[in-house]
Write an enzyme that holds these catalytic residues in place. Sequence first.
Site, PDB file in Angstrom:
ATOM      1  N   TYR A  47       0.816  -1.218   0.000  1.00 18.25           N
ATOM      2  CA  TYR A  47       0.000   0.000   0.000  1.00 18.25           C
ATOM      3  C   TYR A  47       0.851   1.271   0.000  1.00 18.25           C
ATOM      4  O   TYR A  47       0.349   2.356  -0.290  1.00 18.25           O
ATOM      5  CB  TYR A  47      -0.962   0.045   1.204  1.00 18.25           C
ATOM      6  CG  TYR A  47      -1.955  -1.094   1.287  1.00 18.25           C
ATOM      7  CD1 TYR A  47      -2.145  -1.992   0.231  1.00 18.25           C
ATOM      8  CD2 TYR A  47      -2.728  -1.282   2.419  1.00 18.25           C
ATOM      9  CE1 TYR A  47      -3.042  -3.033   0.319  1.00 18.25           C
ATOM     10  CE2 TYR A  47      -3.640  -2.324   2.510  1.00 18.25           C
ATOM     11  CZ  TYR A  47      -3.782  -3.207   1.461  1.00 18.25           C
ATOM     12  OH  TYR A  47      -4.686  -4.244   1.555  1.00 18.25           O
ATOM     13  N   HIS A 105       0.176 -11.725   1.659  1.00 18.70           N
ATOM     14  CA  HIS A 105      -0.839 -10.860   1.042  1.00 18.70           C
ATOM     15  C   HIS A 105      -1.608 -11.584  -0.073  1.00 18.70           C
ATOM     16  O   HIS A 105      -2.819 -11.482  -0.177  1.00 18.70           O
ATOM     17  CB  HIS A 105      -0.142  -9.616   0.487  1.00 18.70           C
ATOM     18  CG  HIS A 105      -1.066  -8.476   0.191  1.00 18.70           C
ATOM     19  ND1 HIS A 105      -0.651  -7.165   0.231  1.00 18.70           N
ATOM     20  CD2 HIS A 105      -2.376  -8.428  -0.139  1.00 18.70           C
ATOM     21  CE1 HIS A 105      -1.671  -6.378  -0.083  1.00 18.70           C
ATOM     22  NE2 HIS A 105      -2.726  -7.125  -0.317  1.00 18.70           N
TER      23      HIS A 105
END
Length: 272
Positions: A47, A105
Amino acid sequence: MEHLKTQGIALPRLGLGTFRMQGDACRAAVESALGLGYRHIDTAEMYGNEEAIGAAIAASRVPRGDLHVTTKVWHENLAPDAIRRAFDASLKKLRLDHVDLYLVHWPSRSMKLPAVFETLMRLKEEGRTRAIGVANFTTALLKTVVEEIKAPIACNQVEYHVMLHQTRVADYLAARSIPLVAYCPLAQGRAASDETLAAIGRKHNASAAQVALKWLLDQDGVAAIPKASRAESQQANLDALKVTLDDADRKAIATLPKNKRCVNPGFAPALD
Ligand SMILES: NC(=O)c1ccc[n+]([C@@H]2O[C@H](COP(=O)([O-])OP(=O)(O)OC[C@H]3O[C@@H](n4cnc5c(N)ncnc54)[C@H](OP(=O)(O)O)[C@@H]3O)[C@@H](O)[C@H]2O)c1
């Protein structure tokens, strides 16, 4: 705030998602959320906002022990030495000496799952993450992790909302008391403008988004991490916990299409 107890941690059932929040705007949004009472922040190395989140946490007066921070290792960094480097970088950016949950992830086709989990387990044993887990793992991959490797995963974080069923993965997790953390719980905002949900909301003096969140949070073993940059939406999402849905509402929600996946990148094994 209710928690889900899993692998030695207590995961607040409503957290703040932070994907696509960056820089000062991200810092301000996280500071706002912490001020409103959020105690679960979801981020990831991918992110690019761990520094902003670290700054917001440092500026807040929330005791570290009251705060749950999840971060994630990207699918390109799943070799053992790469995991270590990624983890060290995340911790430094977050200005923390440990995180609460460290997730894979996304699965990748080339990852070596035993080595991945050996490395994550070491980080846990060293006290640098309190728990480990996965995101976007299919039932087949979960079977390998849980039944063969026997890794103590604290959750599977997957896309789940009123417009996407997750029956197989959810049933697998529920049977083993592993929480499902719902990402895109508002279908990336689409739920907020859905007329069926808005009509249900009118009955209860609630918004369509609040109905969508409460539908998730009424399910055993499910947590949700809506992203909201504005304080009003952050507060509305906290207030969703107070909404009471009835059987007629759940029946109406069951009629919504359940195949509206928002996220499905090509690099990962197919999700279903
Ligand atoms: N593990 C993974 O692979 C994965 C993948 C995707 C997402 N995630 C995580 O899950 C989090 C949530 O998913 P997401 O951000 O994609 O989508 P989401 O939470 O379903 O939707 C976010 C959108 O909903 C809006 N919103 C939030 N609260 C609202 C409310 N009360 N009323 C009306 N609109 C509202 C937000 O607006 P504003 O922001 O403008 O306020 C934003 O546009 C991410 O931020 C990330 O932390 C994880």
